[in-house]
Every structure is written in structure tokens, then in C-alpha cells.
Write an enzyme that holds these catalytic residues in place. Sequence first.
Site, PDB file in Angstrom:
ATOM      1  N   HIS A 171       0.917  -1.016  -0.105  1.00 39.74           N
ATOM      2  CA  HIS A 171       0.010   0.101   0.036  1.00 39.74           C
ATOM      3  C   HIS A 171       0.861   1.353   0.017  1.00 39.74           C
ATOM      4  CE1 HIS A 171      -3.330   2.888   1.055  1.00 39.74           C
ATOM      5  NE2 HIS A 171      -4.027   1.993   0.815  1.00 39.74           N
ATOM      6  N   HIS A 172       0.551   2.105  -0.625  1.00 44.20           N
ATOM      7  CA  HIS A 172       1.250   3.557  -0.905  1.00 44.20           C
ATOM      8  C   HIS A 172       1.414   4.279   0.356  1.00 44.20           C
ATOM      9  CE1 HIS A 172       3.498   6.216  -3.044  1.00 44.20           C
ATOM     10  NE2 HIS A 172       2.849   6.182  -4.229  1.00 44.20           N
ATOM     11  N   SER A 173       0.861   3.851   1.337  1.00 43.82           N
ATOM     12  CA  SER A 173       0.761   4.549   2.676  1.00 43.82           C
ATOM     13  C   SER A 173       2.044   4.174   3.473  1.00 43.82           C
ATOM     14  CB  SER A 173      -0.249   4.435   3.585  1.00 43.82           C
ATOM     15  OG  SER A 173      -0.428   3.114   3.754  1.00 43.82           O
TER      16      SER A 173
END
Length: 458
Positions: A171-173
Site C-alpha cells: 500500500h502506498h501509505s
Amino acid sequence: MAGSPDELHLRKRPLKINTKTTPEEETATSATKWEGEPVSPAGRLFHQPTFNCHIISIFGFGTPVNVDTFIEGLEATLVRHPRFSSIPVLDESNCKKVLRWRPVEVNVKDHIIIPSLSSDPTSPSSNDQLVEDYVSSLSLTTVDHSRPLWEFHIINIPSHESASAAVFRGHHSLGDGMSLTSLLLACTRQSDDPTKPPSLPPRRAGSLYAGPRPETGIWAFLLWIFSFVVLLWHTFVDMLLFVASMLFLRDTETPLKGHKGVEYARKRFVHRTIRLDDVKIVKNAMGCTVNDVLVGVTSAALSRYLYRKHCETNDEKKFPRNTRVRSTLLVNIRPTPGIHDLAEMMEGGKNNAKYGNLIGYMMLRFPIVIHEDPLDYVRQGKAIAARKKNSLEAVSTYFSGKLILKLFGIKALTLHYQSYMNTMKVVMAVDDSVISDSHQLLDDFVESLSIIRIAAEN
């Protein structure tokens, strides 16, 4: 990449996940119980229901992957990083809703996926297509949000470039590209000394924008004042264009723009290898940077592609003038995390490594035109890059990621350049329903660089 529409419909808000707690934690105060680091503004953007974004990376190996050894390596490095051993949890204490990272126990085997693919050991080219199709299918699903937001897909299938592959999806987070690349390098060691992380060139320090610093004397001081005024003016103009884009300024309708709902469509990931030396030949001949050359090559390749598509679908060969094609360019707005700092972080040591999503945004317009002199693409690229370096646009837009997404949406084409050793990869994520000839577009990049390099050598 974005999840499917059905998944996004069910996920109306950030998940509230109940993790195991001890009796001591149950009686702890809110301040003690919620010690997790808040998710960054960019990280919160990536958790929006309409923008569930992932990073997908493919690593090729010279030998088949030993899964047990691979798991041992992850247990010794990656899972010790706080971000890769935590989940985002909605903290509703003190009447405030804050998305925070909360540490959990990690079972690495839960994050390893070995797909069953029917490969042909005698046909690497058909295996290339098999791997490409499998990786593209990952754009329609999402990682499991009940555990740390990352996974590896082990593909022990030979291709024309490697004997096996590991596909990372996170996930890009978890972090931006610069943070994740630095973290990956921190997981490796020098071949001649396995106790030391790899050595890299000095990391950048200082501000994002370029400008002279005051030295001594009144003229140096006046020059610094003038450069500061120019910086403010450029920033003002860039933000004015940003507002204009919000109100009325739109890109020209082209195959690159895509259609409504393109963010939910399946993406195909394709790549092509080019020689970094070819880029450097142009760089040295033109007295510019590698990035300047890449901006010029991108402009040339997109122009070739769009001109050809226009001639195929229109009786009139003349291409419309003043075609506006802009890109949302992500910019790292902080010094690169140090390799040694990240290595210490995974070893449990305390340090001040800056990790996560700390990125700003720039609007970059690519001139769509056929130049008689191929070097004009690089000259324009150099001018565009110099202009953007003398602006605080990226810093100013750091907190407006959600607004940028609303304004520009997800285009049918996402482009990355990744250099390694003496090669450079041109990597694209495309919507098949809009850009069905993605490999032809890659050919345009290769041909454009070749033409520019030949012009630079003459």
C-alpha cells in the site's frame, strides 16, 4: 493501483481493526494506548475510498528463488521496520479521529504468495506474457488490511531477462518511491563485506529549489534578493495555473487522458530497457542533466505516438495545434533517507531517519510537436526543468493531494524511469482499453532516444 469498484463501495471509511491487547493495555490511558505515529497527509490520501493506491515492483533474479531463504531474509530485515510491522488504525480517543500506525505481530508466511502458473520452460517469450498478465491482474485487487499492508508474489518462471521474479505489492501509505527504494537497499549488504550496507553517493541536503546563495558584497546580496523575488513570482504563477486548472483549464482530449472510471480499470505493466550511456551522451553534449534528457525524450515519444494515432483515425493529417498534455509529477521534498539510518531502524536502534510519504506535486506540460531538430526536445526539457526547479510549487501542494486527485483524476498512463547499474527501465502502467498498443508506445521511447542520441553525436 486502485481497487475494484465493488471493493471501494464496501470500504466507506478507514478500517477499525481490533488487535490483541494485554490486560495492561486495556487499563492504559488513551495517551499510552495510542502511541503510534500518525499517518502522513499523503498517506491518508492513499487511504481514501476512491483512491486506494498500491505500489507494484518486479525484481528479477539470476537463479530460482529459494522461498525459505527469502522468508528468513525478510524476517531479519524488512519486518523489523516499524511501517512493515504495523497497520493503520482509526484512533477515536479524545473525540478526535486520527489514523495511526499500530504495531502488530507479523507472520511472514502470510505475506508470501506463490501463484500456480502454467509455464513453458522452453519459451521465455511466452512466459514474459504470462508474468505480465499475472502482474496486471494485481491491479484489480488489494492487500489484506487486517495485517501489515504488503506482500511478495514469488514467480519461479524463467523469462528472457531473469530466471525468476519476486513481485512486491504494498500500500502506498507505507512510503513513497524514494523511501521504499532506500529501504530495499538497506536490506542488502556489500558482497565483499556482508556486515556493511551498500555505499551510495552523498544524499542531497538543502532545499528543493535551485538558487544562488548570498556570499559577500552588496552585489551578491542583491543577486540573492533578485533570485528570491523570482522564486516567489514563479511560485505565484504556478499556483495561479493550479487554480485555473481547478476552474476551467483542461487538457486536450487525447488517448492519454482516459475516460471516467479509468482509475478502477485493469492496468497493464510493461517495461523496456534502454542504455543509460545513451542518455549520458545526450546529457554531456547538451550540458544538461539526466532528468532534462528524460523530459525531452518523453515529449518526443508522446508526440510520435499521438501524431501516429491521429493520422490513423483522421482523414486530415494535420495535427491540432496547441495540444495540451500535462502530467502530475511527484517530487521528493525532503533529503533521501540514509541507508545506514534505515538499516539501524530495522535493527531496532533509535535514529532520526525520515521515512514515509513526503512528496509534493508539480504540473508539467509536455510539448506535443514534431521538431525538425531532435535536440529541440532536450532544449525544451531543460528549460521546463529549470523553470520548475525555481519554484516552490511542490512544497505548496504537499497538503493538497486530495484536491489534485479531484482535479486531474487518474490518467490512462503512468510513467516511471528507474535506473540500475548501467541500464534504465522505462516502466508504464496503462489502461488496456485506452492504450491497447502499449508496446508500440515503448518502441516510441526507444526510437526517440536513438534519434536524439544520433543528433547529439553529430
